[in-house]
Enzyme design. Structure first.
Site, PDB file in Angstrom:
ATOM      1  N   ASP A  35       0.830  -1.198   0.000  1.00 33.46           N
ATOM      2  CA  ASP A  35       0.000   0.000   0.000  1.00 33.46           C
ATOM      3  C   ASP A  35       0.871   1.258   0.000  1.00 33.46           C
ATOM      4  O   ASP A  35       2.001   1.244   0.489  1.00 33.46           O
ATOM      5  CB  ASP A  35      -0.900  -0.013   1.246  1.00 33.46           C
ATOM      6  CG  ASP A  35      -2.072   0.943   1.110  1.00 33.46           C
ATOM      7  OD1 ASP A  35      -2.380   1.371  -0.021  1.00 33.46           O
ATOM      8  OD2 ASP A  35      -2.675   1.279   2.140  1.00 33.46           O
ATOM      9  N   ASN A  83     -10.256  -3.406  -6.386  1.00 33.04           N
ATOM     10  CA  ASN A  83      -9.496  -2.476  -7.249  1.00 33.04           C
ATOM     11  C   ASN A  83     -10.126  -2.303  -8.635  1.00 33.04           C
ATOM     12  O   ASN A  83      -9.833  -1.338  -9.335  1.00 33.04           O
ATOM     13  CB  ASN A  83      -8.036  -2.925  -7.401  1.00 33.04           C
ATOM     14  CG  ASN A  83      -7.190  -2.718  -6.172  1.00 33.04           C
ATOM     15  OD1 ASN A  83      -6.194  -3.397  -5.958  1.00 33.04           O
ATOM     16  ND2 ASN A  83      -7.577  -1.774  -5.319  1.00 33.04           N
TER      17      ASN A  83
HETATM   18  C1  FPP Z   1      -2.141   0.036  -3.412  1.00 38.19           C
HETATM   19  O1  FPP Z   1      -1.634   1.344  -3.321  1.00 38.19           O
HETATM   20  C2  FPP Z   1      -1.428  -0.696  -4.447  1.00 38.19           C
HETATM   21  C3  FPP Z   1      -2.001  -1.305  -5.532  1.00 38.19           C
HETATM   22  C4  FPP Z   1      -3.443  -1.301  -5.746  1.00 38.19           C
HETATM   23  C5  FPP Z   1      -1.197  -1.974  -6.561  1.00 38.19           C
HETATM   24  C6  FPP Z   1       0.042  -2.627  -6.088  1.00 38.19           C
HETATM   25  C7  FPP Z   1       0.811  -3.175  -7.237  1.00 38.19           C
HETATM   26  C8  FPP Z   1       2.138  -3.121  -7.356  1.00 38.19           C
HETATM   27  C9  FPP Z   1       2.990  -2.485  -6.333  1.00 38.19           C
HETATM   28  C10 FPP Z   1       2.870  -3.737  -8.517  1.00 38.19           C
HETATM   29  C11 FPP Z   1       2.353  -5.104  -8.872  1.00 38.19           C
HETATM   30  C12 FPP Z   1       3.309  -5.813  -9.691  1.00 38.19           C
HETATM   31  C13 FPP Z   1       3.040  -6.899 -10.453  1.00 38.19           C
HETATM   32  C14 FPP Z   1       4.165  -7.536 -11.144  1.00 38.19           C
HETATM   33  C15 FPP Z   1       1.707  -7.437 -10.676  1.00 38.19           C
HETATM   34  P1  FPP Z   1      -2.648   2.566  -3.401  1.00 38.19           P
HETATM   35  O2  FPP Z   1      -2.751   2.983  -4.810  1.00 38.19           O
HETATM   36  O3  FPP Z   1      -3.941   2.193  -2.751  1.00 38.19           O
HETATM   37  O4  FPP Z   1      -1.901   3.628  -2.539  1.00 38.19           O
HETATM   38  P2  FPP Z   1      -2.586   4.789  -1.677  1.00 38.19           P
HETATM   39  O5  FPP Z   1      -3.204   4.121  -0.481  1.00 38.19           O
HETATM   40  O6  FPP Z   1      -1.428   5.645  -1.293  1.00 38.19           O
HETATM   41  O7  FPP Z   1      -3.570   5.500  -2.562  1.00 38.19           O
END
Ligand code: FPP
Length: 263
Positions: A35, A83
């Site tokens: 996250d 998501n």
């Molecule tokens: C949440 O952060 C993160 C995600 C929804 C995506 C995570 C994916 C990756 C780090 C890469 C995945 C890699 C592969 C190879 C599939 P957020 O966007 O909710 O962060 P925030 O809470 O700060 O808004």
């Protein structure tokens, strides 16, 4: 390949231990809620999608570090069932990341002997993403090293419902006696039956939530929450999380005295 060898940190290297046995120093199954990509990007005046790209670099770092440390299973929460409700542009970018990862990293993953696995409702993913993942799974099928599990289009409740559905089908076909159903049998019907209970759950980005991740497998997990946003997470932060895990007393329902006596 790695700057800091695990032996220099006091932790055993993946090469000199049985990664599937688990021991006091190294958790067998580490799961990560990655996250903070969006906040990391916003703080730097960048688009949220740039945060996910930076998150992909952190995935590369954590995979190498976890393998070097001898972790048996590393499960990464890459895309949740929820998501799908994000803006289309963000979903499109997130769907490109598996391809970007494997295009560059599959040779190294193979060389390391890692095995790629997935959990989640794969049928919802675009066909090209499914093909990429299938190819990675096939090409690493004989890997005997770390199992790298991508949770994609994944929700813990949906996984439990899917397991119940599989059991009901077996019952319909007369292959299941309801009185014989126990936890072990139920777990054998989850998305990846070989996936052991999580020993250590790491959540980056400061939030204290499980977010519908691995609900069944987290039953006895130790939880490490860090302020670090996922793009800033690397080897050092993983080692700090393992050191934190190591400092915990795992009781599995027993008293502290029983655990210390080893009964
Ligand atoms: C949440 O952060 C993160 C995600 C929804 C995506 C995570 C994916 C990756 C780090 C890469 C995945 C890699 C592969 C190879 C599939 P957020 O966007 O909710 O962060 P925030 O809470 O700060 O808004």
């Amino acid at each position: 390949m790695s700057e800091l060898r695990p032996t220099e940190t006091g932790l055993k290297s993946g090469l000199d231990r049985d990664r599937n046995r688990g021991d006091d120093a190294i958790p067998r199954h580490v799961a990560v809620i990655m996250d903070g990509n969006g906040r990391w990007a916003e703080r730097q005046g960048l688009a949220r999608t740039e945060g996910h790209r930076a998150g992909l670099e952190a995935v590369r770092k954590i995979v190498r570090a976890a393998d070097d440390l001898g972790i048996g299973f590393l499960t990464l929460f890459a895309f949740s069932s929820e998501n799908w409700n994000r803006p289309k542009q963000e979903v499109d970018l997130l769907m490109r990341l598996p391809e970007e990862f494997f295009e560059l990293d599959l040779p190294e993953v193979i060389e390391r002997g890692c095995r790629i696995r997935t959990i989640g409702r794969m049928e919802r993913l675009p066909p090209n993403v499914r093909r990429t993942l299938e190819n990675a799974k096939q090409r690493t099928e004989s890997g005997t090293g770390m199992q790298l599990v991508f949770a994609l289009s994944y929700g813990g409740r949906a996984e439990i419902v899917d397991a119940a559905r599989r059991l009901l089908r077996e019952h319909e076909q007369g292959q299941l006696d309801p009185d014989g159903l126990d936890e072990k049998m139920f777990a054998a019907h989850l998305d990846l039956p070989e996936l052991p209970d999580v020993d250590l759950l790491i959540r980056t980005g400061r939030e204290w939530r499980i977010s519908n991740f691995l609900l069944w497998q987290l039953a006895y997990a130790e939880i490490h929450v860090t302020d670090c946003m996922f793009p800033d997470f690397g080897r050092e932060e993983l080692e700090a999380a393992i050191a934190d895990f190591h400092a915990r007393e795992r009781r599995f329902g027993q008293t502290g005295a029983q655990v210390r006596e080893g009964s």
